[in-house]
Design an enzyme around this catalytic site. Sequence first.
Site, PDB file in Angstrom:
ATOM      1  N   ASN A  49       4.354  51.829 -21.683  1.00 12.86           N
ATOM      2  CA  ASN A  49       5.154  51.922 -22.914  1.00 12.86           C
ATOM      3  C   ASN A  49       6.355  50.976 -22.878  1.00 12.86           C
ATOM      4  O   ASN A  49       7.235  51.061 -23.729  1.00 12.86           O
ATOM      5  CB  ASN A  49       5.678  53.351 -23.096  1.00 12.86           C
ATOM      6  CG  ASN A  49       4.549  54.336 -23.328  1.00 12.86           C
ATOM      7  OD1 ASN A  49       3.554  54.012 -23.957  1.00 12.86           O
ATOM      8  ND2 ASN A  49       4.707  55.547 -22.801  1.00 12.86           N
ATOM      9  N   HIS A 135       4.101  65.355 -30.816  1.00 15.13           N
ATOM     10  CA  HIS A 135       4.088  65.329 -29.351  1.00 15.13           C
ATOM     11  C   HIS A 135       4.269  66.726 -28.743  1.00 15.13           C
ATOM     12  O   HIS A 135       4.948  67.587 -29.325  1.00 15.13           O
ATOM     13  CB  HIS A 135       5.226  64.414 -28.878  1.00 15.13           C
ATOM     14  CG  HIS A 135       5.205  64.120 -27.423  1.00 15.13           C
ATOM     15  ND1 HIS A 135       6.030  64.758 -26.523  1.00 15.13           N
ATOM     16  CD2 HIS A 135       4.450  63.267 -26.700  1.00 15.13           C
ATOM     17  CE1 HIS A 135       5.792  64.290 -25.303  1.00 15.13           C
ATOM     18  NE2 HIS A 135       4.836  63.375 -25.394  1.00 15.13           N
ATOM     19  N   GLU A 177       6.953  62.355 -36.360  1.00 11.41           N
ATOM     20  CA  GLU A 177       7.290  61.221 -35.489  1.00 11.41           C
ATOM     21  C   GLU A 177       7.300  59.943 -36.323  1.00 11.41           C
ATOM     22  O   GLU A 177       6.688  59.895 -37.393  1.00 11.41           O
ATOM     23  CB  GLU A 177       6.237  61.084 -34.378  1.00 11.41           C
ATOM     24  CG  GLU A 177       6.233  62.266 -33.449  1.00 11.41           C
ATOM     25  CD  GLU A 177       5.180  62.169 -32.347  1.00 11.41           C
ATOM     26  OE1 GLU A 177       4.743  61.050 -32.015  1.00 11.41           O
ATOM     27  OE2 GLU A 177       4.809  63.227 -31.825  1.00 11.41           O
ATOM     28  N   SER A 181       2.198  58.920 -30.798  1.00 15.84           N
ATOM     29  CA  SER A 181       2.054  58.379 -29.450  1.00 15.84           C
ATOM     30  C   SER A 181       0.606  58.150 -29.026  1.00 15.84           C
ATOM     31  O   SER A 181       0.327  57.255 -28.243  1.00 15.84           O
ATOM     32  CB  SER A 181       2.734  59.306 -28.446  1.00 15.84           C
ATOM     33  OG  SER A 181       2.222  60.613 -28.555  1.00 15.84           O
ATOM     34  N   ASP A 206      11.152  62.155 -34.508  1.00 16.91           N
ATOM     35  CA  ASP A 206      11.151  61.662 -33.128  1.00 16.91           C
ATOM     36  C   ASP A 206      10.599  60.233 -33.186  1.00 16.91           C
ATOM     37  O   ASP A 206       9.423  60.038 -33.468  1.00 16.91           O
ATOM     38  CB  ASP A 206      10.253  62.584 -32.287  1.00 16.91           C
ATOM     39  CG  ASP A 206      10.051  62.073 -30.868  1.00 16.91           C
ATOM     40  OD1 ASP A 206      10.398  60.910 -30.592  1.00 16.91           O
ATOM     41  OD2 ASP A 206       9.524  62.838 -30.040  1.00 16.91           O
ATOM     42  N   HIS A 209       8.453  55.922 -30.171  1.00  8.10           N
ATOM     43  CA  HIS A 209       7.659  54.692 -30.093  1.00  8.10           C
ATOM     44  C   HIS A 209       8.019  53.663 -31.159  1.00  8.10           C
ATOM     45  O   HIS A 209       7.392  52.607 -31.226  1.00  8.10           O
ATOM     46  CB  HIS A 209       6.161  55.037 -30.172  1.00  8.10           C
ATOM     47  CG  HIS A 209       5.715  55.893 -29.040  1.00  8.10           C
ATOM     48  ND1 HIS A 209       5.281  55.380 -27.841  1.00  8.10           N
ATOM     49  CD2 HIS A 209       5.679  57.247 -28.910  1.00  8.10           C
ATOM     50  CE1 HIS A 209       4.975  56.376 -27.028  1.00  8.10           C
ATOM     51  NE2 HIS A 209       5.206  57.518 -27.649  1.00  8.10           N
ATOM     52  N   LYS A 238      10.617  53.889 -23.490  1.00  6.20           N
ATOM     53  CA  LYS A 238       9.613  52.987 -24.060  1.00  6.20           C
ATOM     54  C   LYS A 238      10.249  51.604 -24.227  1.00  6.20           C
ATOM     55  O   LYS A 238      10.448  50.914 -23.243  1.00  6.20           O
ATOM     56  CB  LYS A 238       9.091  53.566 -25.377  1.00  6.20           C
ATOM     57  CG  LYS A 238       8.027  54.628 -25.178  1.00  6.20           C
ATOM     58  CD  LYS A 238       8.529  55.990 -24.961  1.00  6.20           C
ATOM     59  CE  LYS A 238       7.427  57.001 -24.772  1.00  6.20           C
ATOM     60  NZ  LYS A 238       7.881  58.273 -24.264  1.00  6.20           N
TER      61      LYS A 238
END
Length: 385
Positions: A49, A135, A177, A181, A206, A209, A238
Amino acid sequence: MMNWSDSLSRRLAERRGTSLWRSRQIHQCSNGRFLYASDGQQYLNFSSNDYLGLSQHPEIIAAWQQGAEQYGVGSGGSGHVTGYTSAHHTLEQQLAEWLGYSRALLFISGYSANQGVITALMEKEDRIIADRLSHASLMEAAIHSPAQLRRFLHNNPDSLKQYLEKSCTGKTLVVTEGVFSMDGDCAPLGEIARQAQSANCWLMVDDAHGIGIYGDEGRGSCWSQNVKPEILIVTFGKAFGLSGAAVLCDATSAEYFLQYSRHLIYSTSMPPAQAVALSAAMRQIREGDELRQRLQNNIRYFRREAQNLSFVLTDSETAIQPVIIGSNERCITLSERLKQQNLWVKAILPPTVAPDSARLRITLTANHTQRDIDVLLEALRGSDS
Ligand SMILES: Cc1ncc(COP(=O)(O)O)c(C=O)c1O
């Protein structure tokens, strides 16, 4: 009475030999592009990541070293005791200013931030409505909170709306998110934020990424979609190339978390040297247009060249390019075959992903070259037999 060792051994025996058995391998080091195993074997790394390759950046390493010289290697306690130094304070202020929030609070990991925020916020009569592919750290926090949990269909604002229309005596937190992910797709944050706002609910995003990758100066998915959630989680494992996380919020919420978030109160804060290194990483990210461009070029190249593979690609246009295999056994075999060709591509299996959707989670970084991607594609073509 049941004996502890017998009980643990029985549960291990149930799992051993199945595709759900997890193990770790010792590596010497990895840097976005290569991974070196304990025997020195070099692999092209397509599972990291470290999207911008910052984990090995000399200025960030130097900042960590300088921070350790100045502050020592540990914070000595939670932020409420001895663990809140000028390095932590400066980083929080820089993050808040960069992302356009009144306050930022540091956590030792994204997992801890999600737990610390959700468990502090939610009360018995409240409700969490979360994207069903959120997640594990979000879902687990929601499950353990006293609030009711509802899961809306993945990236589906209409499904969210249906849940929002049902009455709730307490407060509602909508959770999603920025970039998912395991699938690499992006949430329609504008529409989700509109739904949350019109139902008078708070939105928590969140962006583990997306931060560092999207938006002006890498400000992330929310910024790029012109959305400002009440609670924004950014993580540093990440694109930042380090570890840790922060919650971005207004002043009242920050004060509330300082009073009620047990993860902030009862856990040793991150080492001050890490906060110094994170400030340096943030500088690199803000000035990182070239790195972001390299990453986007790699993503485009991979997707264009992968079109004639017989594997199923997803619609993801992010650094996460999963190849859906389906069966656990086949996915493990493919991952092993790639490893034999010095390519590191981890198989991701249920329960991390839905049943029958085992996948090779390919991640691209700014450090990969087009030749690296060609090597991967050639191996994938050769493995599909
Ligand atoms: C979306 C998301 N949130 C949170 C986390 C946890 O972050 P951390 O690794 O900092 O604990 C991850 C980790 O992979 C993630 O993908």
